[in-house]
Design a protein around this motif. Structure first.
Motif, mmCIF file in Angstrom:
data_model
loop_
_atom_site.group_PDB
_atom_site.id
_atom_site.type_symbol
_atom_site.label_atom_id
_atom_site.label_comp_id
_atom_site.label_asym_id
_atom_site.label_seq_id
_atom_site.Cartn_x
_atom_site.Cartn_y
_atom_site.Cartn_z
ATOM 1 N N UNK A 36 -5.844 6.419 -2.425
ATOM 2 C CA UNK A 36 -5.538 6.996 -1.110
ATOM 3 C C UNK A 36 -4.064 6.831 -0.789
ATOM 4 N N UNK A 37 -3.512 5.665 -1.059
ATOM 5 C CA UNK A 37 -2.087 5.434 -0.809
ATOM 6 C C UNK A 37 -1.229 6.405 -1.617
ATOM 7 N N UNK A 38 -1.604 6.629 -2.868
ATOM 8 C CA UNK A 38 -0.869 7.569 -3.695
ATOM 9 C C UNK A 38 -0.875 8.967 -3.128
ATOM 10 N N UNK A 39 -2.029 9.413 -2.628
ATOM 11 C CA UNK A 39 -2.127 10.745 -2.026
ATOM 12 C C UNK A 39 -1.339 10.840 -0.729
ATOM 13 N N UNK A 40 -1.273 9.728 -0.008
ATOM 14 C CA UNK A 40 -0.687 9.742 1.335
ATOM 15 C C UNK A 40 0.755 9.282 1.379
ATOM 16 N N UNK A 41 1.311 8.893 0.237
ATOM 17 C CA UNK A 41 2.684 8.411 0.222
ATOM 18 C C UNK A 41 2.855 7.079 0.926
ATOM 19 N N UNK A 42 1.857 6.212 0.787
ATOM 20 C CA UNK A 42 1.853 4.916 1.475
ATOM 21 C C UNK A 42 2.046 3.804 0.448
ATOM 22 N N UNK A 43 2.819 2.795 0.804
ATOM 23 C CA UNK A 43 3.060 1.644 -0.065
ATOM 24 C C UNK A 43 1.755 0.874 -0.271
ATOM 25 N N UNK A 44 1.487 0.515 -1.511
ATOM 26 C CA UNK A 44 0.244 -0.200 -1.833
ATOM 27 C C UNK A 44 0.357 -1.708 -1.648
ATOM 28 N N UNK A 49 -3.273 0.281 6.640
ATOM 29 C CA UNK A 49 -2.304 0.486 5.564
ATOM 30 C C UNK A 49 -1.170 1.407 5.979
ATOM 31 N N UNK A 50 -1.451 2.328 6.850
ATOM 32 C CA UNK A 50 -0.422 3.232 7.383
ATOM 33 C C UNK A 50 -0.603 3.273 8.889
ATOM 34 N N UNK A 51 0.356 2.770 9.614
ATOM 35 C CA UNK A 51 0.258 2.719 11.077
ATOM 36 C C UNK A 51 0.553 4.094 11.656
ATOM 37 N N UNK A 52 -0.492 4.746 12.137
ATOM 38 C CA UNK A 52 -0.352 6.066 12.733
ATOM 39 C C UNK A 52 -0.903 6.008 14.160
ATOM 40 N N UNK A 53 -0.269 6.691 15.107
ATOM 41 C CA UNK A 53 -0.651 6.522 16.505
ATOM 42 C C UNK A 53 -1.998 7.109 16.898
ATOM 43 N N UNK A 54 -2.499 8.082 16.143
ATOM 44 C CA UNK A 54 -3.769 8.701 16.502
ATOM 45 C C UNK A 54 -4.862 8.340 15.508
#
Length: 197
Positions: free
Chosen positions: A93-101, A139-144
């Motif tokens: 999921x991180x790879x798809x979303x561009x998020x640091x693992x 893992x990814x802080x998103x507001x919504x």
């Protein structure tokens, strides 16, 4: 994390196939709010979340929604590959979303999945699978947060942990729109019920 931008829905109509789910639905939400979307089975709660997430087009009305990069969408299915472990699923999921693992280990610890992190997902309990899916929120802080039945499969301890996450998220300026057939824990804070029926 930046505060959640306003969500504005006016006179929205949604259909699934040739069946109209609802018409003339309006809602406005701002940062720090938690809204519990209620309604009978088949009323269109999941479809509304999908529309806000950009996965479904409305029939009519106005939908001013946050951009996908600011939104977490977690459906009632956990979207886990059954042969992959919790760690491997989150790495994918991180790879798809561009998020640091780098944060996966600590997030799984926070969600009390330390002992289960390397087991194939098919061997995890229903609650462990749900916690693994919810790990994406941290893992990814998103507001919504758009969450479809987030309490499904969680025990009392898991529900309390979820309430902690919600309370922290709203304190940081986040917003949560969710569906649930279960009573939401009081620790979530003030919750506004909005019905589709």
């Amino acid at each position: 994390m930046q505060p959640a931008p306003t969500l504005v829905i006016e006179n929205l109509a949604l259909a699934r196939g040739d069946r109209t789910l609802f018409t003339a639905f309006s809602l406005a939400m701002t940062a720090g709010e938690v809204v519990h979307l209620t309604g009978r089975n088949g009323a269109g709660k999941t479809s509304l979340l999908e529309a806000i997430a950009g996965l479904r087009a409305p029939e009519s009305g106005t939908l001013q929604a946050p951009v996908p990069e600011l939104t977490h969408w977690i459906g009632h299915k956990n979207a886990l590959h059954q042969t992959l472990s919790a760690v491997e699923n989150l790495q994918f999921w991180c790879g798809l979303s561009g998020v640091d693992t780098a944060g996966i280990g600590s997030v799984l610890d926070r969600l009390q999945l330390k002992a289960a992190r390397h087991r194939p997902s098919r061997t995890l309990s229903t609650g462990q699978k749900r916690r693994t899916a919810l790990a994406r929120l941290l893992l990814a802080r998103r507001p919504w947060w758009l969450l479809d039945e987030p309490l499904a499969g969680l025990d009392v301890q898991g529900a309390a942990l979820f309430a902690e996450l919600v309370a922290e998220h709203r304190a940081a300026g986040g917003a949560v729109l969710l569906t649930s057939h279960q009573t939401l824990p009081e620790a979530c804070g003030a919750i506004r019920d909005v019905s589709l029926t």
